[in-house]
Design a protein around this motif. Structure first.
Motif, short mmCIF file in Angstrom:
data_model
loop_
_atom_site.label_atom_id
_atom_site.label_comp_id
_atom_site.label_asym_id
_atom_site.label_seq_id
_atom_site.Cartn_x
_atom_site.Cartn_y
_atom_site.Cartn_z
N HIS A 279 0.73 -1.38 -0.08
CA HIS A 279 -0.04 0.08 -0.02
C HIS A 279 1.00 1.26 -0.02
N THR A 280 1.98 1.25 -0.15
CA THR A 280 2.94 2.22 -0.51
C THR A 280 3.29 2.57 -1.95
N PRO A 281 3.16 3.67 -2.57
CA PRO A 281 3.45 3.93 -3.98
C PRO A 281 5.07 3.43 -4.41
N ILE A 282 5.07 3.45 -5.49
CA ILE A 282 6.37 3.10 -6.38
C ILE A 282 6.81 4.31 -6.87
N VAL A 283 8.05 4.99 -6.41
CA VAL A 283 8.44 6.20 -6.76
C VAL A 283 9.99 5.99 -7.05
N GLY A 284 10.61 6.44 -8.24
CA GLY A 284 11.93 6.30 -8.53
C GLY A 284 12.33 5.93 -9.99
N PRO A 285 13.60 5.52 -9.92
CA PRO A 285 14.24 4.98 -11.26
C PRO A 285 13.56 3.55 -11.66
N VAL A 286 13.56 3.47 -13.00
CA VAL A 286 13.22 2.23 -13.41
C VAL A 286 14.31 1.08 -13.51
N PHE A 287 14.37 0.14 -13.09
CA PHE A 287 15.41 -0.77 -12.91
C PHE A 287 15.47 -2.00 -13.89
N GLU A 288 16.55 -2.70 -14.32
CA GLU A 288 16.34 -3.82 -15.18
C GLU A 288 16.55 -5.00 -14.35
N GLU A 289 15.35 -5.86 -14.53
CA GLU A 289 15.17 -6.80 -13.57
C GLU A 289 16.08 -8.00 -13.67
N ALA A 290 16.51 -8.28 -14.93
CA ALA A 290 17.32 -9.26 -15.14
C ALA A 290 18.79 -8.96 -14.60
N LEU A 333 4.05 15.46 -2.84
CA LEU A 333 5.59 15.14 -2.39
C LEU A 333 6.19 14.20 -3.28
N LEU A 334 5.58 13.27 -3.78
CA LEU A 334 6.15 12.33 -4.64
C LEU A 334 6.61 12.94 -5.97
N ALA A 335 5.93 14.06 -6.55
CA ALA A 335 6.39 14.66 -7.72
C ALA A 335 7.74 15.32 -7.30
N ASP A 336 7.90 15.97 -6.22
CA ASP A 336 9.10 16.42 -5.64
C ASP A 336 10.36 15.51 -5.64
N VAL A 337 9.87 14.06 -4.88
CA VAL A 337 11.10 13.13 -5.17
C VAL A 337 11.19 12.68 -6.49
N ILE A 338 10.49 12.57 -7.52
CA ILE A 338 10.74 12.48 -8.63
C ILE A 338 11.73 13.61 -9.41
N ALA A 339 11.19 14.63 -9.33
CA ALA A 339 12.09 15.67 -9.63
C ALA A 339 13.51 15.64 -9.15
N ALA A 340 13.66 15.37 -7.92
CA ALA A 340 15.15 15.14 -7.32
C ALA A 340 15.98 14.24 -7.86
N TYR A 341 15.20 13.07 -8.36
CA TYR A 341 15.99 11.97 -8.83
C TYR A 341 16.38 12.61 -10.40
N ILE A 342 15.76 13.24 -11.08
CA ILE A 342 15.74 13.69 -12.52
C ILE A 342 17.17 14.73 -12.46
N SER A 343 16.90 15.67 -11.41
CA SER A 343 17.70 17.05 -11.44
C SER A 343 19.32 16.49 -10.55
N GLY A 344 18.99 15.42 -9.74
CA GLY A 344 20.17 15.24 -9.06
C GLY A 344 20.38 16.20 -7.91
N THR A 345 19.43 16.52 -7.48
CA THR A 345 19.43 17.37 -6.10
C THR A 345 18.80 16.88 -5.10
N PRO A 346 19.08 17.40 -3.94
CA PRO A 346 18.67 16.66 -2.68
C PRO A 346 17.34 16.21 -2.54
N CYS A 347 17.18 15.04 -2.21
CA CYS A 347 15.65 14.61 -2.06
C CYS A 347 14.88 15.04 -0.93
N PRO A 348 13.68 15.30 -0.84
CA PRO A 348 12.98 15.76 0.03
C PRO A 348 12.59 14.88 1.14
N LEU A 349 13.21 13.45 0.71
CA LEU A 349 12.94 12.56 1.90
C LEU A 349 14.09 11.84 2.28
N GLU A 350 14.20 11.44 3.62
CA GLU A 350 15.41 10.57 3.83
C GLU A 350 15.60 9.41 3.23
#
Length: 373
Positions: A279-290, A333-350
């Motif tokens: 019940h927690t969202p999935i947020v972040g970079p896509v990974f290669e499962e293999a 808040l999750l949009a800010d997390v994604i923006a931080a991943y893309i920009s390489g800026t500090p994430c708003p979450l620990e």
């Protein structure tokens, strides 16, 4: 421009907010538990975000009442207030008499009063937020491929986008454009009912919740909902059919709030929620499962001094999905997390919080428990 990036929004509908965000009204309310870090954090962030928009998205009066289900539930709610899961000025325990005075109509039980909670119109909010960005509506993305500049999107045979980053905000349909890894998602169909307001129910000033919700009248109708039915296939659009069976479930919710009132159902709407197993969202970079399965296969034997490779990701491809029934609350808040991943800026979450949202978390758990086939 968003955080310094040129952004293009693609939507298969003719305007924003027509899928899960297409309901007339949506609640901004925390789901409180003693370990409810995520809901509290996103709730407080959403309040701040919506309160500081140029045009307020709030509909009606602020404040929301969560009615206790029984005596045991009241004890649990009392414990939550004592532990100050939220700041003291955000909620308090009230009696049925106090709640009735706050809401404007008589309710049978007491519960929690959230002073700053409220409700918004999700589709109008989405349209307002997308008004200042480049948009392509009535565009169904059918293919996503790597290209020289990063990524290329196609709609049929037409190339509609080339850029260095793509965010898949595709709910349960993530698999349609993500061949790299499985995002485990479960469908939950939700139907709301539109019921005709009575002379007494029109006095309701604020939303009520208790295993469902009841929203003050607008245009002579209340919204009550929502059902929570398993739906196995996100691509089976028959979930949109409004059914009498679901209306009856919503009538039962109404009887819990107002056992002495009779309501007439005048319509409804059904959509689908994308839920994750935890019940927690999935947020972040896509990974290669293999790659993950090979690189981390020894996790099933425990660490034992083993040094593992740093995680690798599909460069420039991200996802935000599985927001369930609380997207209007969690999305800011999750949009800010994604923006931080893309920009390489500090994430708003620990980091511990980011890991709880990580797209690969379910695969890592399966590897550790040796559950892969």
């Amino acid at each position: 421009m968003a955080d310094g990036h040129d952004v293009t929004l693609f939507d298969r509908n003719d305007r924003a907010g027509q899928e899960g965000s297409g309901n007339r009204l949506g609640l901004v309310k925390p789901r409180l538990t003693q370990e409810g870090w995520f809901n509290v954090r996103t709730y407080l962030h959403a309040l701040y975000y919506y309160d500081h928009l140029d045009v307020t998205p709030w509909q009606g009066a602020r404040g929301l009442f969560q009615m206790e289900q029984d005596t045991a539930d009241r004890l649990k709610l009392k414990l939550l207030t004592e532990k100050e899961i939220l700041p003291p000025d955000h909620m308090r325990l009230v009696t049925a008499q106090e709640a009735s005075a706050l809401i404007g109509v008589t309710v049978p039980r007491g519960g929690l009063w959230f002073t700053k909670a409220g409700y918004v119109e999700p589709s109008a909010l989405c349209q307002a937020l997308s008004a200042d960005m480049q948009t392509r509506f009535n565009t169904d993305i059918t293919a996503l491929t790597r290209c020289k500049n990063g990524w290329q999107l196609k709609s049929g045979e037409e190339i509609v986008f080339e850029g260095d980053a793509v965010v898949l905000a595709t709910a349960g349909e993530n698999a349609a454009l993500n061949p790299f890894s499985e995002m485990i998602m479960r469908g939950r169909r939700g139907q709301v009912s539109y019921v005709r307001a009575t002379k007494e129910s029109e006095k309701t000033q604020c939303p009520l919740t208790c295993g469902g919700y009841f929203i003050p009248a607008k245009g002579g109708q209340h919204i009550v909902g929502a059902t929570f039915d398993h739906w196995p296939d996100f691509f089976d659009k028959s979930y949109r059919e409004v059914t009498e069976k679901s209306h009856e479930k919503n009538r039962n919710k109404l009887r819990d709030y107002f056992p002495d009132m009779d309501f007439v159902v005048e319509g409804g709407r059904a959509s689908i929620r994308a839920m994750t197993p935890d019940h927690t969202p999935i947020v972040g970079p896509v990974f290669e499962e293999a790659w993950y399965k090979e690189a981390y296969t020894h996790l099933k034997h425990g660490p034992k001094g083993k040094t593992f490779s740093d995680a690798q990701y599909v460069d420039g491809l991200y996802t935000i999905c599985g927001l369930g029934a609380r997207g209007v609350q969690t999305a800011p808040l999750l949009a800010d997390v994604i923006a931080a991943y893309i920009s390489g800026t500090p994430c708003p979450l620990e980091n511990s919080f980011r890991e709880a949202l990580h797209p690969a978390r379910f695969l890592i758990r399966d590897i550790r428990k040796d559950r892969l086939t």
